[in-house]
Structure formats: C-alpha cells, structure tokens
Scaffold this motif. Structure first.
Motif, PDB file in Angstrom:
ATOM      1  N   LYS A 275       0.829  -1.211   0.000  1.00 55.16           N
ATOM      2  CA  LYS A 275       0.000   0.000   0.000  1.00 55.16           C
ATOM      3  C   LYS A 275       0.864   1.262   0.000  1.00 55.16           C
ATOM      4  O   LYS A 275       1.736   1.412   0.857  1.00 55.16           O
ATOM      5  CB  LYS A 275      -0.883   0.038   1.248  1.00 55.16           C
ATOM      6  CG  LYS A 275      -2.174  -0.732   1.162  1.00 55.16           C
ATOM      7  CD  LYS A 275      -3.013  -0.410   2.390  1.00 55.16           C
ATOM      8  CE  LYS A 275      -4.364  -1.085   2.340  1.00 55.16           C
ATOM      9  NZ  LYS A 275      -5.166  -0.717   3.523  1.00 55.16           N
ATOM     10  N   HIS A 281      -7.863   0.122   1.150  1.00 57.41           N
ATOM     11  CA  HIS A 281      -7.347  -0.063  -0.213  1.00 57.41           C
ATOM     12  C   HIS A 281      -8.391   0.271  -1.279  1.00 57.41           C
ATOM     13  O   HIS A 281      -8.039   0.629  -2.409  1.00 57.41           O
ATOM     14  CB  HIS A 281      -6.855  -1.504  -0.389  1.00 57.41           C
ATOM     15  CG  HIS A 281      -5.606  -1.605  -1.187  1.00 57.41           C
ATOM     16  ND1 HIS A 281      -4.624  -2.539  -0.957  1.00 57.41           N
ATOM     17  CD2 HIS A 281      -5.146  -0.870  -2.239  1.00 57.41           C
ATOM     18  CE1 HIS A 281      -3.645  -2.384  -1.818  1.00 57.41           C
ATOM     19  NE2 HIS A 281      -3.937  -1.385  -2.608  1.00 57.41           N
ATOM     20  N   HIS A 284      -7.838   3.714  -2.887  1.00 54.17           N
ATOM     21  CA  HIS A 284      -6.551   4.099  -3.464  1.00 54.17           C
ATOM     22  C   HIS A 284      -6.641   4.588  -4.910  1.00 54.17           C
ATOM     23  O   HIS A 284      -5.953   5.544  -5.281  1.00 54.17           O
ATOM     24  CB  HIS A 284      -5.561   2.943  -3.357  1.00 54.17           C
ATOM     25  CG  HIS A 284      -4.979   2.801  -1.986  1.00 54.17           C
ATOM     26  ND1 HIS A 284      -3.702   2.331  -1.761  1.00 54.17           N
ATOM     27  CD2 HIS A 284      -5.500   3.073  -0.757  1.00 54.17           C
ATOM     28  CE1 HIS A 284      -3.464   2.323  -0.465  1.00 54.17           C
ATOM     29  NE2 HIS A 284      -4.538   2.754   0.164  1.00 54.17           N
ATOM     30  N   ALA A 285      -7.440   3.935  -5.745  1.00 57.66           N
ATOM     31  CA  ALA A 285      -7.516   4.380  -7.140  1.00 57.66           C
ATOM     32  C   ALA A 285      -8.147   5.772  -7.228  1.00 57.66           C
ATOM     33  O   ALA A 285      -7.762   6.579  -8.089  1.00 57.66           O
ATOM     34  CB  ALA A 285      -8.306   3.381  -7.980  1.00 57.66           C
ATOM     35  N   ASP A 288      -5.348   8.063  -6.466  1.00 63.88           N
ATOM     36  CA  ASP A 288      -4.462   8.178  -7.630  1.00 63.88           C
ATOM     37  C   ASP A 288      -5.054   9.116  -8.679  1.00 63.88           C
ATOM     38  O   ASP A 288      -4.346   9.945  -9.266  1.00 63.88           O
ATOM     39  CB  ASP A 288      -4.221   6.803  -8.250  1.00 63.88           C
ATOM     40  CG  ASP A 288      -3.303   5.926  -7.416  1.00 63.88           C
ATOM     41  OD1 ASP A 288      -2.498   6.480  -6.653  1.00 63.88           O
ATOM     42  OD2 ASP A 288      -3.395   4.693  -7.535  1.00 63.88           O
ATOM     43  N   GLN A 391      -8.380  -5.844  -9.490  1.00 60.22           N
ATOM     44  CA  GLN A 391      -7.847  -4.541  -9.101  1.00 60.22           C
ATOM     45  C   GLN A 391      -8.975  -3.828  -8.363  1.00 60.22           C
ATOM     46  O   GLN A 391     -10.138  -4.250  -8.405  1.00 60.22           O
ATOM     47  CB  GLN A 391      -7.424  -3.714 -10.319  1.00 60.22           C
ATOM     48  CG  GLN A 391      -6.335  -4.327 -11.176  1.00 60.22           C
ATOM     49  CD  GLN A 391      -4.955  -4.135 -10.608  1.00 60.22           C
ATOM     50  OE1 GLN A 391      -4.707  -3.273  -9.766  1.00 60.22           O
ATOM     51  NE2 GLN A 391      -4.019  -4.961 -11.061  1.00 60.22           N
ATOM     52  N   ASN A 413      -4.003  -0.515  -9.757  1.00 64.83           N
ATOM     53  CA  ASN A 413      -3.598   0.124  -8.516  1.00 64.83           C
ATOM     54  C   ASN A 413      -2.081   0.272  -8.412  1.00 64.83           C
ATOM     55  O   ASN A 413      -1.325  -0.622  -8.776  1.00 64.83           O
ATOM     56  CB  ASN A 413      -4.083  -0.679  -7.307  1.00 64.83           C
ATOM     57  CG  ASN A 413      -5.587  -0.685  -7.184  1.00 64.83           C
ATOM     58  OD1 ASN A 413      -6.226  -1.644  -7.572  1.00 64.83           O
ATOM     59  ND2 ASN A 413      -6.143   0.384  -6.661  1.00 64.83           N
TER      60      ASN A 413
END
Length: 467
Positions: A275, A281, A284-285, A288, A391, A413
């Motif tokens: 991570k 988690h 996270h995308a 990003d 993902q 990811n």
C-alpha cells in the motif's frame, strides 16, 4: 483415509518448505514484507487501540520471550503476536492480496516474528515460515472468492477474511518455527480453524475493534500451534468437510480447488500489493485519480462537483452511510471514506501523495477537506465492476467553475505487480512510518537488519532494534 485432505496437503507442503526453504526471490519478497509490517507497526505505536491491547496483554503476565514493538517490554509469544498484529493493522497501511481482498502479512508476520524470537529460529527459517503462512492465508481467501459473484463471499457476508484466514496462516507459520512435522501442522490448522473471527461492521459505523483483528489472528495461530505441540488434535477434513471451514463461512459458493491448485509450485506471494497510502485499499484508485488531476493543475477552489465511480461492492465500505463518509467522525473513519480521501489528495497530502497527517482527528475536522468531500458523489461504475476484484479501480469526474469537465480513470492500482512501488518508494514509506518512533539512524539499522534476513541475518538482532 486414502487421499490427502486439504489440511494435510497444506501441511505437507509447509513441512517441505521448512526442510528445503523458499527460493531466494521469495525470501527477499518476504523480507520486504517484514520491513513493511515493522514500519506500519512503529507508526501505530501511539494509537489508542494499540495502547489498550498492549495494556491487557502486559497484565496477563508470563515469561517474556518475544518483543512487543515500541513498548519496551517482552511478552510470551502469543501475547507479543497479539500486540504486534494489532499494531500492524491499526493504520490500514498493510499489504493486500487480490482478488481474495486480504491483508495477509499483518497477522502472519507478527506471529512468525514472535515464535521465531521465542524459539531462537534463524532469519531464513523466519522467512520460509512467514512466506508459507502468507501463502496459506491468501489461498484460503481465494477459496471464498466467487467468480460469478465477482467478490469475496466472506466480504458479502460481512466477515473479515483477513483475520479468519490469517489465524490458520499464522498457525502454519508458528508450527513450522516450532519444528512440528506434517501431522503436527495439520493439527495446528484444525485447531486454528476454530479460532478465527472478525466482522466488518466497524468499517461502516465505527468502533476500533477491527484494528485488533490481525492481532487476534496472530495470537490464535500461535496458541493453536502451541496446543498442537502439546498434543491437542484437529479434524483432518477441517477445510473442506461438511462442517468445515469453507462450508461454514462460504457455503456452496466455496472453491476448494482454489486453495490447493498449484500449491508449492505457483506462488501468490509476489502478487500481493504494497500500500502506498495509509487508508482502506478501496480508496486508493480514487486517490491516484485525484493526484493526477492535482498534478494537471486542478485546484480545489475551482471544483463545483465531483463524481467518484467505483466497483459496486466497495461502495458499502467507502460510501455508506453517505453522511458519515462526507463528515467522518475521526481520522480512522476518514481512512475508509471515498469522499474524504479524494478531498485529501486534491488539497495536498503527505507521504507518497496521501499520508498519516491526512488521517488525524484534526485532519478529519479540517473544513477545507470537509467542504470538498461534501461535493463528492459516489456511484457504481460498470467498467470498475468488470475489473474488480482483480484490481480496485476508480474513475473520477470533476466539474469546474469555468464549465469544463475533467475525467481520470485508474484501472491498475499503484503498489501491485502492474504498477509496483520502486525500492526507493518502499524505503520512503518505511522511513515515514518509522520516524514516528525512531530517529533516522535507528530506522536505517532496522531496514538493514530486515534486508539481511535472506543472507542469514538474526531475528533477535532485528527485534532488539524495534522494542
């Protein structure tokens, strides 16, 4: 019984690994995970949940043979595993396997470290046992992944597979380090299967209990191995039996073959994601995507509205209830909020883009972040549904005051095999974590000791640096 049961096959491979060892590449992979767990644990030392668990474990007493990280004390191995597993999972910065959606290292590594230290095992034995325990954990999680459903059956039922499967993986690693043979490892599996537990409701509505799930799994695994060593036995059909692990937790949707297919030949271990951000988690995308928009010059004050598209199953974790996700009650709850994490990334986070400072209670009350989070609407996205859970993708769409719209889609990811963190980024993550408990020189010594394990480095020397 003419054919091996699943538990017997897992135990046989574990026994072979204990005898012959993992290859160099796998041992180096495990060493990186050991360092990652230690960094995450050092960063969590001042968390209330960690302090509570440490206080309780310390009060149990007993001969101290294993280090409680950042506590200045030594405890019996099961108690040290409880404390350190709680630390490892407390900031939600732990590695993730897909599509099982597990955080395997946060239970298995603390259990392995505690037993290795208590029994004087070598660094190589530690890596071999931890690697096998992690593999068992994620394969059990794969046994609960339903391809037609497109999700983990554990997750659909509100069960925390990380802790439930992690208890068995921890038992395998602990049994290996105690020198148990295949029969003893089978018994440890059978015993640990009655010990794993964990519900995910805290992700939705609060409470700090989830932080100790990996600690309890690590503790359970060590105790199960100790009981097997003392002569307690478990059912050999505990995984696939009518009243066994997979049937009890996943029913008819369980996939027994996923647990054993290619076992010992094809390893899931290198595919586990590190991570980059200390938050759930599933977020996270979206982070990003927000970081890409920020890098392209989009400023928070220009934004009128935001749409965060994500896989349908994850919305229960990062988007519901909407009011609570828009205004998280604490920094910990902010780490499970799609709206807040997007806002944090757009405002300007720390670490590798979003860091610990974004998930303090003070940050969760920051009006700039909250104002931006209130503009985020979370929706299911068809393309994300197709990709999930191989993902955890996302798409971010923003409308700006000048009437323009911007869109960024992230399908792969950061931190996984398709977009790995570099050695420098992993080192930066560790330093950022360790600096909460250690100075730069001490952190450097920990990293060197962890990376020395594949070359015969000492577990005792490593743990003496983090106590």
């Amino acid at each position: 019984m003419s054919e091996q049961t699943v538990a017997q096959l897992l135990a046989e491979v574990a026994s072979q690994v204990a005898d012959t060892g993992l290859d160099r590449g796998l041992r180096e992979d495990v060493a990186r995970r050991v360092l990652d767990v230690l960094g995450n644990s050092l960063a969590a030392a001042d968390q209330p949940a960690a302090r509570a668990v440490t206080a309780v474990a310390s009060a149990w007493g007993g001969s101290g043979h294993a280090t409680a990280i950042a506590a200045g004390i030594r405890l019996p191995a099961p108690a040290a595993a409880l404390v350190n597993g709680t630390l490892a999972h407390s900031l939600d910065f732990d590695d993730t396997h897909l599509p099982s959606v597990l955080h395997p290292s946060s239970s298995v590594v603390p259990a392995s470290l505690a037993v290795a230290e208590a029994h004087g095992a070598s660094g190589l034995a530690l890596l071999d046992a931890a690697g096998m325990g992690i593999e068992v954990t994620v394969r059990l999680g794969m046994g609960g992944y339903d391809r037609d459903l497109g999700n983990s059956v554990f997750f659909e039922r509100g069960l925390h597979a990380t802790s439930i499967c992690g208890a068995i993986g921890s038992a395998v690693s602990a049994a290996m380090l105690m020198g148990l043979d295949a029969k003893g490892i089978t018994d440890a599996i059978g015993i640990a299967a009655s010990m794993g537990a964990g519900l995910l409701e805290a992700n939705r509505t609060g409470g700090t209990v989830k932080r100790m799930h990996c600690g309890w799994a690590a503790h359970s695994g060590v105790v199960a191995a100790e009981l097997a060593r003392a002569g307690l036995t478990g059912p050999p059909t505990v995984i696939e039996g009518r009243f066994g692990f997979l049937q009890a937790y996943c029913g008819e949707r369980a996939d027994v073959d996923a647990v054993t297919e290619g076992l010992g030949e094809r390893w899931e271990l290198p595919n586990i994601f590190f991570k980059p951000y200390p938050c759930n988690h599933f977020t996270h995308a979206g982070i990003d995507a927000a970081l890409q928009l920020r890098a392209a010059g989009v400023r928070p004050e220009e934004i009128v509205e935001i749409e965060l598209g994500a896989p349908s199953p994850v919305l229960r974790t990062i988007a519901e209830p909407p009011e609570a996700k828009a205004r998280p009650e604490s920094g910990y709850h902010a780490a499970f909020s799609g709206p807040f994490t997007v806002a944090a990334a757009l405002v300007g986070g720390g670490g590798l883009g979003v860091g610990h400072e974004d998930f303090t209670d003070e940050a969760a009350r920051d009006e700039e972040r909250l104002a931006l989070a209130s503009k985020v609407r979370c929706v299911p996205d068809a393309r994300c549904d197709e990709i999930f859970p191989n993902q955890f993708p996302a798409v971010l769409r923003v409308a700006l005051r000048d009437g323009t719209r911007r869109e960024v889609r992230v399908d792969v990811n950061r931190g996984g095999p398709g977009n790995p963190l570099s050695a420098d980024e992993l080192a930066a993550k560790f330093r950022t974590n360790a600096e909460r408990s250690l100075d730069d020189d001490a952190a450097g010594r920990v990293a060197a000791a962890a990376y020395a394990l594949p070359d015969g480095g000492s577990v005792g020397d490593l743990m003496s640096l983090v106590g």
